[in-house]
Design a protein around this motif. Structure first.
Motif, PDB file in Angstrom:
ATOM      1  N   THR A 286     -17.568 -49.891  17.974  1.00 38.47           N
ATOM      2  CA  THR A 286     -18.912 -49.306  17.990  1.00 38.47           C
ATOM      3  C   THR A 286     -19.344 -48.846  16.601  1.00 38.47           C
TER       4      THR A 286
ATOM      5  N   VAL B  22     -25.660 -44.818  17.204  1.00 39.90           N
ATOM      6  CA  VAL B  22     -24.675 -45.368  18.134  1.00 39.90           C
ATOM      7  C   VAL B  22     -24.478 -44.423  19.321  1.00 39.90           C
TER       8      VAL B  22
ATOM      9  N   VAL C 116     -30.423 -49.249  20.906  1.00 41.54           N
ATOM     10  CA  VAL C 116     -28.985 -49.473  20.986  1.00 41.54           C
ATOM     11  C   VAL C 116     -28.669 -50.723  21.807  1.00 41.54           C
TER      12      VAL C 116
END
Lengths: 353, 360
Positions: free
Chosen positions: A162, A269, B292
């Motif tokens: 990630t 994120v 995202v």
């Protein structure tokens, strides 16, 4: 049908995990079966067991930071053999033919099948790594480098990729660049380690001073800024090429944008549930950008794990037994962990009596 | 004692200025500096009326220093050039855009991005490099350092080319910078006004498929039949918006009122980019999930550097891209501003300065 398995499942949105017997499919010709040794606890697991995102179906067996040892491979499997140390992250399937899949970005395929809580090709529901074994298509299996301890490597399969993926994709991986990491938790601490291994200067940005010593002296960050301290923010204005923002609570983007150099990139994120306020002036007058990123493709996940092997990067973990998992979830909710719980599955997960 | 605008500089000048935040423009006497060694003096022929002019005369952003002589879409003729000036000669047709000063030695200036120089100064309502206030193109002439003067390509009309100096570069620069120029890709243009209509033309010239996204269904005919857009999406029609989800590679968002980003982000494909150019009074709401889940980006942009502004003019000259304008006389400016506030113009007012500005 299928082979017996057992694990821990949430049965409803209380999120309480308890022993659960289920079955995994027979090992198909392209499948790899492995005995699960360890499984990391990701904050997404907590969101999913409580149905915070409204997409959970029960019973739910979480876990997408799974590592273990191969016990069986299908007849068409070429890349793995019995005894290999492998892992599975957040995905176990994708369409294989869309633009994203052909570019090795299975994570952005509209038909990605997540490791748990999703419908698989055979219409069964996927069950994750809080269980004794996993069966997974070869294309979604990651090889773990020999030198990495498996327990501390497990969180790389979600937390690691990630933060690694956006550092590479957005060109924030050039030695000498200066990046900020907002939030020092599961994602944040791994971001610091990868960034330092890439030769970057790293500033940790946090809401309180309490993690300063840890960030600098243990994790190797170069500096630390308390985001609520106006003077510290002012002194660090326009110094960062990029920011990896791991915070999922509602927070202000304005001071973070101020820390970026012109043309700097703020990468989200963490996923706050509610929209954040976007001050437009820093984007317009300083050409700064806000972008998002979500895990990474399989090829780059392997690349990330190989880099971790080369630089000895692992997560900082607290190894727990399976029967501690509900307590761990309560502590995770309060961010009371440095920095990832990992379940010692092989040694402590027992089937229900 | 502070010098008055009339005596600050050696040469008398005349234009129209706003004296307070009513924004009412009226005749104004001031002065311009002598033409220095690096300067070009421009006799102004035309000046476009940018929405920024309206915001500034009304002090919408809180940093107007009255009296304000607006105007930063200037086309004229060079009447004097300083002895160090190499790029221009007397008689050249030239343009002056949004900025007329920068430090000329920082990282941004070295990269030909004077618009990001921390010491950049604007053509009007700014403090120039000599420490005095700058006055813009609603005036007879202007004196500008050669670095901030542009060659106007032959074949590009002075009147309808003038708005390119702000609207044109504001759209062109981010399209180049963010890589929004790959032929065959799909560009959405949100808002069809001064910026939006130029974005459609430039998008088509890059070989893109262009969809106009607008809340006014009555602009569809115009968008497609006159401006050349490939399709038109009514943003207030939920069904049409839903059908268009995940179809666009890029969006240029020219809307300056506060508006929702969520539906626009939904229109983008994975890795899609949205560039916002408008300056709303309040922050926008940014939903993080779509960014995202789709690795999408929201960026902004503001005009461009001098080198790329020249490049943009050449590009527009080559592709015959001009703005759609309504030519007005100087004394019609206040009515024009009222109409601009209601977006009642297709799509830029341009002041016929040389033929209508005369001292009383």
């Amino acid at each position: 049908m299928g082979k017996e398995a057992f694990g821990l499942a949430a049965k409803d949105n209380s999120g309480v995990l308890s022993p659960f017997r289920f079955s995994r499919r027979e090992t198909g010709e392209k499948d790899v079966k492995f005995k699960v040794l360890f499984c990391g606890i990701c904050h997404s697991d907590l969101h999913m067991i409580k149905n915070d995102w409204g997409v959970s179906t029960y019973p739910l067996v979480p876990g997408h930071e799974i590592v273990g040892v191969v016990t069986e491979v299908g007849s068409k499997v070429t890349k793995f053999k019995t005894g290999d140390k492998v892992g599975v992250g957040c995905m176990v399937g994708s369409c294989g033919s869309c633009d994203s899949c052909t570019e090795g970005l299975e994570n952005y395929c509209p038909k990605t099948i997540q490791t748990y809580g999703f419908k698989y090709y055979d219409d069964t529901i996927t069950y994750g790594g809080y269980s004794d074994n996993m069966v997974c298509d070869e294309g979604f299996i990651i090889r773990i480098p020999e030198n990495l301890p498996l327990d501390a490597a497990a969180p790389l399969l979600c937390a690691g990729i990630t933060v690694y993926s956006p550092l590479k994709y957005h060109g924030l991986d050039k030695p000498g660049m200066h990046i900020g990491v907002v939030g020092l938790g599961g994602l944040g601490h791994v971001a610091v380690k990868f960034a330092k291994a890439m030769g970057l200067k790293v500033t940790v940005i946090s809401t309180s001073d309490s993690k300063r010593d840890e960030a600098i002296n243990r994790l190797g960050a170069d500096s630390f800024v308390v985001s609520r301290d106006q003077k510290q923010i002012k002194d660090a204005m326009r110094t960062l090429d990029g920011i990896i923002n791991t915070v999922s609570a509602t927070h202000s983007l304005l001071p973070l944008l101020g820390l970026l150099k012109p043309k700097g990139k703020l990468v989200m994120v963490g996923v706050p549930e509610k929209p954040l306020e976007l001050p437009v002036m820093p984007l317009i007058f300083e050409r700064k950008m806000v972008m998002g990123s979500m895990i990474g493709g399989i090829k780059e996940t392997q690349e990330m794990v190989d880099m971790a092997g080369k630089h000895n990067i692992t997560a900082d973990i607290e190894l727990i037994s399976a029967d501690y998992v509900n307590t761990a979830m309560e502590r995770l909710e309060k961010a009371d962990v440095r920095y990832r719980f990992v379940i010692d599955v092989a040694n402590t997960l027992k089937p229900a009596p | 004692m502070a010098k008055s605008p009339e005596t600050e500089h050696p040469n008398k000048a005349f234009g129209w200025a706003a004296k307070d935040k009513s924004g009412l423009l009226s005749p104004f006497h001031f002065s311009r500096r002598d033409n220095g060694d690096n300067d070009v003096t421009v006799k102004i022929l035309y000046c476009g009326v940018c929405h920024t002019d309206l915001h500034t005369i009304k002090n919408d952003w809180g940093f107007s220093y009255y009296p304000v002589v607006p105007g930063h879409e200037i086309v004229g003729i060079a009447t004097k050039v300083g002895k160090n000036v190499t790029k221009f000669r007397e008689g050249d047709r030239v343009g002056v855009g949004v900025i007329t000063g920068s430090c000329q030695s920082c990282e941004s200036c070295d990269q030909d991005l004077e618009n990001y120089c921390p010491q950049m100064s604007f053509t009007y309502n700014s403090i120039g490099s000599d420490g005095t206030k700058t006055y813009g193109g609603y005036s007879e002439s202007i004196v500008v350092d050669q670095r901030f003067v542009l060659q106007f390509p032959e074949g590009l009309p002075s009147d309808s080319g003038a708005p390119l100096l702000c609207a044109g570069i504001t759209v062109y620069s981010p399209m180049k910078y963010y890589g929004m120029t790959e032929p065959g890709k799909h560009l959405g243009v949100a808002g069809l006004g001064g910026l939006g209509h130029v974005a459609v033309k430039i998008g088509k010239a890059f070989g893109l498929k262009v969809t106009v996204i607008s809340s006014s269904p009555n602009k569809e005919d115009e968008a497609i039949n006159r401006l050349g857009a490939d399709s038109f999406l009514v943003s207030s029609d939920p069904q049409k918006m839903k059908a268009a989800i995940g179809t666009m590679d890029y969006i240029i968002d020219t809307v300056s009122a506060v508006h929702a980003l969520f539906p626009l982000l939904g229109l983008l494909k994975v890795n899609g980019k949205l560039v916002t150019l408008g300056l709303p009074e309040k922050p926008l709401e940014l939903p993080i999930f779509p960014l995202v889940l789709g690795r999408k980006m929201v960026g902004g942009s503001d005009i461009g550097g001098m080198k790329e502004t020249q490049e943009m003019l050449e590009f527009c000259g080559k592709h015959n891209i001009t703005a759609d304008i309504e030519l007005i006389k100087m004394d019609e400016i206040n009515t024009a501003m009222e109409r601009l506030a209601k977006a009642d113009v297709r799509y830029r007012f341009v002041i016929d300065v040389a033929n209508s500005l005369s001292p009383p």
